[in-house]
Every structure is written in structure tokens, then in C-alpha cells.
Enzyme design. Structure first.
Site, short mmCIF file in Angstrom:
data_model
loop_
_atom_site.label_atom_id
_atom_site.label_comp_id
_atom_site.label_asym_id
_atom_site.label_seq_id
_atom_site.Cartn_x
_atom_site.Cartn_y
_atom_site.Cartn_z
N SER A 1 0.86 -1.19 0.00
CA SER A 1 0.00 0.00 0.00
C SER A 1 0.90 1.24 0.00
O SER A 1 2.08 1.16 0.38
CB SER A 1 -0.89 0.01 1.24
OG SER A 1 -1.54 1.26 1.40
N TYR B 1 -2.38 -0.95 10.50
CA TYR B 1 -2.48 -1.19 9.06
C TYR B 1 -1.18 -0.81 8.36
O TYR B 1 -0.64 -1.57 7.55
CB TYR B 1 -3.66 -0.39 8.48
CG TYR B 1 -3.85 -0.59 7.00
CD1 TYR B 1 -4.50 -1.72 6.53
CD2 TYR B 1 -3.40 0.35 6.08
CE1 TYR B 1 -4.68 -1.92 5.17
CE2 TYR B 1 -3.57 0.16 4.72
CZ TYR B 1 -4.21 -0.98 4.27
OH TYR B 1 -4.38 -1.16 2.92
#
Length: 599
Positions: free
Chosen positions: A468, A481
Site C-alpha cells: 500500500s 495497518y
């Protein structure tokens, strides 16, 4: 009695030009005929794994080339292996096994070399429906390739000549008298199976056959009778009169990919495929070859006998980028998190390129739907599998099932992931564990288990890990995350270094804000009220929807990363910007990390 590895085959003898050819047949003789021609120093058994797969749908024919296996040799040997006489043999076999319909020809190594003669001489017109070439160029095309580079000797062209000259070292040795025969009937013949296993990763078993030393000694005349004559005086009319599928193993130690640069001049209807594998692909990649050959045969079979195909396939494939179809057609691709979002779009993108797809997700129905749609839009085969990627034993079982039923995965896309937002102090140990179990351990399990299968096969592959833009961007609101994705990025970099020597590429894909349903399932640490959590999920979904960056663009970036073996791929503009800042101005990102987004 059929040869080793061809149990259940029907065998016949075909007489031609004073010799007897041993011919084996599998499958229904009323179906389209696929005729497989072996190379040097092989016998027809090199095709056994491919033949068994193709026989489920086609009439498959294999024969021992004259002087090989259980076919007799001409006397004298000198002058008995010319391309003209090999063409006589092919026509005799084709007339015996398929007198009323043209055959679909497939050749490997010297089987491909002689098959190029078959598809470019006038006397075979009407007897061949299509030709698939593997690791064996036309000697005429090769001769013109050499002459064109000698006529205009630029540094690049001279480099190509020298490169192929080095790869052709064995051709010079086979031109010498007596020495090849002594070597093959002596130590080389005894050690050849182990050499293939060690260097080419050819699985041990019933190949090669015991006749190898004699076959190799006799087969040296293939080179002596043809190579010098054709390379020095190539035919000017060597144009193919059938559609040709060229499959080029990128790791071939004997043939340069540049040999085929001018092939379009000689082949009006050419389909190109590349395969990350070594020379002996009929033994190391039978699943891949069977898929490509079967697809090509179906495409070029007469309309009256052509197998039905999904109605959407032709329309979809016409818009696929040619380099994707060439690279991924027939390959086995496994995508996790494939029930929705980036995973589903990626499965569809590989399917459109002609890959066989395994769609994996915790949602069994969603995985099945993705597989069903993948078949409709171009995948020759697609399967849905339900698994929780965080469960190591379940992943082990999945890998064993996939290997046994579908084959070794060529491209693995570790895409499954979950979201979690909230400050570090409000995030519980259980929440940390769940995020790391899926986002990091799911990737580790996939890389370790499927990567080990790729490495053991020894024919390369590619692993894609979805990280990401959060991997480069610290944030007070996303500590769990972002940590999981940063770990995936570093894991990918480390794995890329380790697996480079095994021809396995590793890419980390780093999307930014993409319009997927991850926002609808994101958990919010410290929020115990279900209604409040739902409100925040809806708000995040609206924001991602306003950004409206489609997952199909991420899927395209994934295919491009595999095609070009890219290490780190930031996808969206914001991801590229954050990636650049992480290198050029990390302090700016640290300052941005202190921003507290509104609830």
C-alpha cells in the site's frame, strides 16, 4: 506395446522410404488430430505428459523420428536424415492416422526444426491445419537471419550473432566425425538423465528412455545432413502456409529470443507466447503447453468440428494488450482476496489475457462467482477456492490441492487484506493480531508455500504482494495497518533478493486510495458502538467513491509489474507522490503523520 510413459496408447508401424516408423495414438480417432514431433536426443516419450492431457479432447499422435526410439534407421546413415526425407516420413504418418483431415502439428527442438520444413514446402499444403513451434527455428529463417546481420554488421547485430554462436556450441561438436557417437555411447549417455535433472530440472521418472545413447549417436546425422547446407543456402521461399504459434522459453540455454525477431516476415499469421522456463518444456511445463496447444488447435480447427467456446471470449481477447496475451496465456495464476475489489479485477485481467485462474477468498461464493466470470471473459480454465490466508494449515492444504489438480502456480498474487484504523493506544492486542495475521502472515504463508513449489520446479515464476502507499506513509490514525503494509514491502524486497537466482521475480504493488469495498469492512479501534462504526465505514466509502480510482487500473499495474519484473510499483498519483517524498523529503511525511483526520 506402447513405449514408456504412453500406457494405453495404440501402436502401429508405418513404412516409408525403406524404414519403419513406430507410431503411437491416444484419444478418439474421430476428433481433430494433434501430431507431436520430438527433438534431439529424444524419442516420442518426451511428449508423454503433454499427450495424456491433450488426449482428453483430441486424437493425439506421436512417432519416433527415423533412427530414434523404436523406429528403424536408414542405411547408410549419411544422407538418410535430410529434411526432404523427414518430410516424406511426416506425410506417411499423417496419411496413415488422418487421411481425410489436416493435422495440427507440434514440434519441439529438432522436431520443430523439421516441422518448419513441413509447413513451408508446397507438397504439404492442405495436410496441416496449424503449427506450434517450441525451441526450434527454421534453418532457412536462421540462415537469412545470419545473412542479414552479416550484410549490415552494426554492433547490436554482431552482438546477436556472437550471442547465438556461443549458445550453438554443441552444433559444432555434432559436426565432427566419430566423437559424438563415442561420447553418447559412453559416459555422456549414462550421465544424461542426471544432467537433465540437475541443469534443466527435468523430473526423474520414465524419461529419457533406455534407447537414448543409441538415439543420440544416430541422431547426430540430423545436424550433419542439414545444418551447413541450409544455413549457407537458405531457401528464399520458406513462407509458412499455415497459422503458427511460437512458444519461446525465456531461459533456453541453446536458442536466443532474438532469432525470431524477423519471423513475421515469413509467417503471415503468427501468435507469439513466451514462457519463463528452460529448454525441455514438454517435460517441465506440460500443463502450460497443453493449455496453449489446445487453445490454438480449437481456434484453428474447421468450423464444423471446432469445440464450442464462451461467446464473450473472442470479443474480450481482441482488446487485450498483445504483450499480456503473449506472456500470460495458459499460465496458472492464483489470486487471494479474489471475491471483490483489486483481487477480482486482477483475476479478470489475467483471465482476459488467457491465463488459467485460481480465485481464492474466505467468501466461497464470491470466489466461485469470480471464477465463473473469469471463464466467460477468456480464462481457458478457472476455479474458486475458499481459504483463510491467515490459517497456515489451510494454506498448506490449498497449495497441495492446486499442485495436484491444476499444476504449479506460475504467478501468485497475495492480495487478501483487511483494514483497521485507530490510534495505537486504543488498538487492542487482538486487533493487532488480526491485522497482522491477514495482512502480513497471509502474505508470508503464500510466499513460503507457493514460492517453495516454484523453486522446486526450477522453471521460475513470479510473486506479487499487495502492499500500500501506507507502506511509505506513517500515520497516527493507522499504526497497525501501516505497519502490516510496511512489513509486506520489506518482505517483498528481501524475498526478491533471495529468489532472483531461481528466476522467480517478486513485486510489491502499492495502491493508494482505490474504490474497493475494504472501507465497508474496516474496523475502528476504540469504537465499541456498532452504529458509530457503521457510520464511519459509510463515510470512508463515500470518500473513496468520490476519489473513484478503479481497481482495474491496479490490476493492469500488477500485470505490468510481472511482465517487466518491477520491484516496487506505486500505482495511484498519491501513491507515487508519497513514494517520492519518502525518499526526497521524509520529514514532510513525518509532519503529515501528525494530522488527525476528523471522525
Amino acid at each position: 506395446m506402447a513405449g514408456a510413459g504412453l500406457k494405453g496408447a495404440r501402436e502401429r508401424r508405418v513404412r516409408t522410404g525403406g524404414i519403419e516408423l513406430c507410431v503411437a495414438e491416444l484419444g478418439d480417432a474421430d476428433r481433430p488430430t494433434v501430431l507431436l514431433v520430438h527433438g534431439y536426443p529424444d524419442s516420442k516419450e518426451v511428449w508423454s505428459e503433454v499427450a495424456v492431457r491433450l488426449a482428453e479432447e483430441f486424437h493425439v499422435v506421436l512417432y519416433d523420428v527415423r533412427g530414434h526410439g523404436r523406429s528403424t534407421a536408414p542405411a547408410p546413415l549419411r544422407g538418410g536424415f535430410t529434411l526432404e526425407k523427414l518430410t516424406d516420413d511426416f506425410l506417411a504418418v499423417a496419411d496413415a492416422v488422418s487421411p481425410d483431415r489436416p493435422v495440427h502439428l507440434v514440434g519441439h527442438d529438432w522436431g520443430s526444426v523439421q516441422s518448419w520444413e513441413f509447413v513451408t514446402v508446397p507438397r504439404t499444403e492442405g495436410r496441416i491445419a496449424s503449427f506450434t513451434s517450441l525451441s526450434g527455428p527454421s534453418l532457412d529463417h536462421f540462415g537469412h537471419w545470419i545473412k542479414s546481420r552479416m550484410a549490415r554488421p552494426t554492433p547490436r547485430r554482431i552482438g546477436q550473432l556472437l550471442g547465438q554462436g556461443a549458445k550453438s556450441w554443441y552444433v559444432y561438436l555434432l559436426q565432427t566425425p566419430v566423437l559424438p557417437e563415442l561420447a553418447w555411447r559412453g559416459p555422456l549417455g549414462k550421465r544424461w538423465p542426471k544432467l537433465l535433472e540437475r541443469v534443466e530440472k527435468v523430473p526423474a521418472g520414465d524419461y529419457p528412455t533406455p534407447s537414448l545413447p543409441q538415439d543420440a549417436a544416430t541422431g547426430a546425422w540430423l545436424y550433419r545432413d542439414n545444418v551447413r547446407a541450409r544455413l549457407s543456402r537458405p531457401r528464399p521461399d520458406a513462407f509458412a502456409h499455415v497459422p503458427v504459434q511460437l512458444i519461446t522459453p525465456t531461459g533456453d540455454a541453446f536458442l536466443s529470443e532474438r532469432l525470431y525477431d524477423d519471423l513475421g516476415t515469413w509467417v503471415p499469421e503468427l501468435t507469439r507466447r513466451t514462457l519463463p522456463a528452460k529448454h525441455w518444456v514438454p517435460r517441465t511445463r506440460p500443463d502450460q503447453l497443453s493449455a496453449w496447444i489446445g487453445d490454438f488447435v480449437r481456434t484453428h480447427e474447421e468450423p464444423a468440428t471446432r469445440a464450442p467456446r464462451p461467446v464473450a471470449e473472442a470479443a474480450v481477447r481482441s482488446g487485450v494488450r498483445p504483450e499480456y496475451a503473449e506472456r500470460f496465456g495458459g499460465q496458472l495464476v492464483l489470486v487471494t482476496g479474489a471475491a471483490s475489489g483489486i483481487g477480482r479485477a486482477t483475476a479478470f485481467a489475467f483471465a482476459e489475457a488467457g491465463a488459467r485462474v485460481v480465485a481464492v477468498d474466505r467468501d466461497a461464493e464470491g470466489a466461485a462467482r469470480t471464477a465463473e466470470m473469469a471463464r466467460l471473459i477468456g480464462a481457458p480454465e478457472a476455479w474458486g477456492e475458499a481459504v483463510d490466508v491467515s490459517d497456515e494449515q489451510a494454506m498448506e492444504k490449498l497449495a497441495a490441492t492446486v499442485a495436484a489438480e491444476y499444476g504449479i502456480v506460475d504467478v501468485l498474487v497475495n492480495n487478501a487484506g483487511i483494514g483497521l484504523t485507530g490510534s495505537f493506544l486504543e488498538t487492542t492486542s487482538e486487533e493487532w493480531k488480526r491485522v497482522l495475521d491477514v495482512n502480513l502472515w497471509g502474505v508470508i504463508h503464500g510466499c513460503r508455500i507457493f514460492g517453495a513449489q516454484m523453486a522446486a520446479r526450477g522453471q521460475g515464476g513470479h510473486i506479487v504482494n499487495t502492499a500500500s502507499a501506507a507502506a511509505f506513509q506513517p500515520s497516527r490514525a493507522l499504526p497497525a495497518y501501516n505497519t502490516s503494509k510496511a512489513a509486506v514491502l520489506m518482505l517483498s524486497e528481501c524475498l526478491r533478493a533471495e529468489l532472483a537466482g531461481r528466476s522467480i521475480g517478486v513485486s510489491a504493488i502499492c495502491p493508494g486510495i482505490v474504490n474497493t469495498n475494504i472501507t465497508a469492512t474496516t474496523r475502528f479501534a476504540g469504537v465499541s458502538d456498532t452504529a458509530e462504526e457503521k457510520r464511519r465505514q459509510r463515510k470512508a466509502s463515500r470518500l473513496y467513491g468520490l476519489r473513484n480510482y478503479p481497481p482495474e487500473k491496479v490490476a493492469d499495474a500488477i500485470l505490468g509489474a510481472v511482465l517487466h519484473d518491477r520491484a516496487v510499483v506505486p500505482v495511484t498519483p498519491e501513491a507515487r507522490g508519497v513514494h517520492a517524498l519518502s525518499r526526497l523529503a521524509p520529514g514532510a511525511l513525518r509532519a503529515l503523520a501528525r494530522w488527525q483526520p476528523p471522525a
